[in-house]
Enzyme design. Structure first.
Site, short mmCIF file in Angstrom:
data_model
loop_
_atom_site.label_atom_id
_atom_site.label_comp_id
_atom_site.label_asym_id
_atom_site.label_seq_id
_atom_site.Cartn_x
_atom_site.Cartn_y
_atom_site.Cartn_z
N LYS A 41 0.82 -1.08 -0.13
CA LYS A 41 -0.12 -0.01 0.04
C LYS A 41 0.82 1.22 0.07
O LYS A 41 0.66 2.37 -0.76
CB LYS A 41 -0.92 -0.07 1.24
CG LYS A 41 -1.84 -1.25 1.20
CD LYS A 41 -3.15 -0.99 2.23
CE LYS A 41 -4.03 0.22 1.68
NZ LYS A 41 -4.71 -0.06 0.50
N GLU A 225 -18.49 2.23 -5.80
CA GLU A 225 -19.43 2.38 -6.84
C GLU A 225 -20.40 3.55 -6.18
O GLU A 225 -21.41 3.95 -6.76
CB GLU A 225 -20.17 1.17 -7.37
CG GLU A 225 -21.20 0.42 -6.47
CD GLU A 225 -20.17 -0.60 -5.70
OE1 GLU A 225 -20.94 -1.56 -5.32
OE2 GLU A 225 -19.09 -0.56 -5.93
N LYS A 226 -20.59 3.57 -4.63
CA LYS A 226 -21.50 4.56 -4.06
C LYS A 226 -20.94 5.84 -3.70
O LYS A 226 -21.51 6.64 -3.24
CB LYS A 226 -21.99 3.74 -3.06
CG LYS A 226 -22.76 2.63 -3.16
CD LYS A 226 -23.34 1.83 -1.73
CE LYS A 226 -22.38 0.93 -1.13
NZ LYS A 226 -22.55 0.17 -0.10
N GLY A 253 -8.04 2.09 -3.80
CA GLY A 253 -7.69 2.90 -2.34
C GLY A 253 -6.66 3.51 -2.46
O GLY A 253 -6.48 4.74 -2.10
N ASP A 254 -5.46 2.99 -3.02
CA ASP A 254 -4.07 3.36 -3.09
C ASP A 254 -4.19 4.77 -4.10
O ASP A 254 -3.40 5.70 -3.98
CB ASP A 254 -3.29 2.52 -3.63
CG ASP A 254 -2.99 1.21 -2.51
OD1 ASP A 254 -3.28 1.70 -1.23
OD2 ASP A 254 -2.73 0.15 -2.83
#
Length: 310
Positions: A41, A225-226, A253-254
């Site tokens: 990460k 997707e929200k 997320g990264d």
């Protein structure tokens, strides 16, 4: 020149199996393809920031092995400074075992190796890099006490901090959040941190506010997707998603965190930074892999502009 963004965290080699679907407990599946790619990460977020145009430095550890050399070369090729990455002769390079299904969902097991040995001496290598840096970006794939020490140092030096609380710890101490300017959990991580399910927009807002109450100045809850839910001092608001067809969610997320760090380092407000970050995440899920999926600045800004005029 001093870096604008400093990333303190993990550097892994990703061993990736492409499968039709994720295996159930006790089940053996035949994979479709295998590949070895740079990951971790911390390293992913460093590449994301560098591709967004920031002067970026990485601080962490790799093993004194072939994987370590491969990972350092990949970071350098992407414009990330690696002078502060230690080659640890007493541990192997961190490894992530990743299954990626056809629908883009993934399951990951991380073996920390050298990442698990990041300690106070590594924090001290941060100090000269932070002297003119704008943002420090950290995660939890290195020891928690070392992350706290890094956040404290950054606070002392007036450097803004972003904590990506992954992999999530159920008993994450409030002290860690108190030294965190911006917290960026995904929906699952936020649910673990607040101790309750998050399924609706209302529950997402309540979770983001609860995380602010525990110490984080800004809580940004990413929901795939929200979109994203953002809690700041004067309220909570929603960032709509960029609608795309996901191929691989490993690096989403990264990409989000790297772009967020760059926008904030350049002086943009949180709302603008979250738009950049959301666009970066949307671009990343349309490509396979982690570091190689990180989008470039022109792509991110083009998508943001397309949303603005549409």
């Amino acid at each position: 020149m001093k870096p604008t963004v400093v990333v303190f965290g993990s550097i892994n080699i990703d061993l990736v199996a492409r499968v039709q679907r994720l295996p159930r407990p006790g089940e053996t599946l035949t994979g479709q393809r295998f590949e070895t790619t740079p990951g971790g990460k911390g390293a992913n977020q460093a590449v994301a920031a560098a591709r967004m145009g920031a002067r970026t430095a990485m601080v962490g550890r790799v093993g004194a092995d072939a994987f370590g050399e491969q990972l350092l070369a990949s970071l350098a090729e992407n414009g990330v400074a690696t002078d502060a990455v230690l080659r640890d002769t007493e541990a192997h390079t961190g490894v992530a075992l990743i299954n990626v299904a056809e629908n883009g969902h993934n399951a990951i097991v991380v073996v920390p190796g050298a990442n698990g040995r990041v300690e106070q001496a590594d924090v001290e290598r941060l100090r000269p890099l932070l002297e003119q840096a704008a943002v420090l970006l950290v995660q939890l794939e290195i020891p928690q006490e070392t992350v706290l020490a890094a956040l404290r140092l950054a606070r002392e030096m007036g450097v803004r901090t972003i904590l990506d609380p992954a992999p999530v710890h159920e008993n994450l101490p409030d002290e860690l959040l108190a030294f965190c300017d911006i917290l960026t959990p995904n929906e699952h991580e936020a649910a673990v941190l607040v101790g309750g399910a998050i399924e609706t927009a209302v529950e997402a807002s309540e979770a983001a506010e609860a995380l602010r109450a525990r110490g984080a100045q800004v809580a940004i809850l990413t929901r795939g997707e929200k979109g994203a839910t953002v809690a700041v001092a004067d309220g909570v608001w929603h960032q709509p998603p960029f609608r795309v067809n996901a191929v691989d969610t490993v690096g989403a997320g990264d990409a989000f965190n790297g772009a967020l760090a760059v926008a904030l380092a350049e002086g943009y407000d949180v709302a603008t930074a979250v738009r950049w970050a959301s666009a970066a995440g949307a671009l990343a899920v349309q490509r396979q892999g982690a570091q190689r999926a990180m989008p470039r600045r022109d792509e991110v800004l083009a998508l943001v502009e397309m949303r603005r005029v549409s």
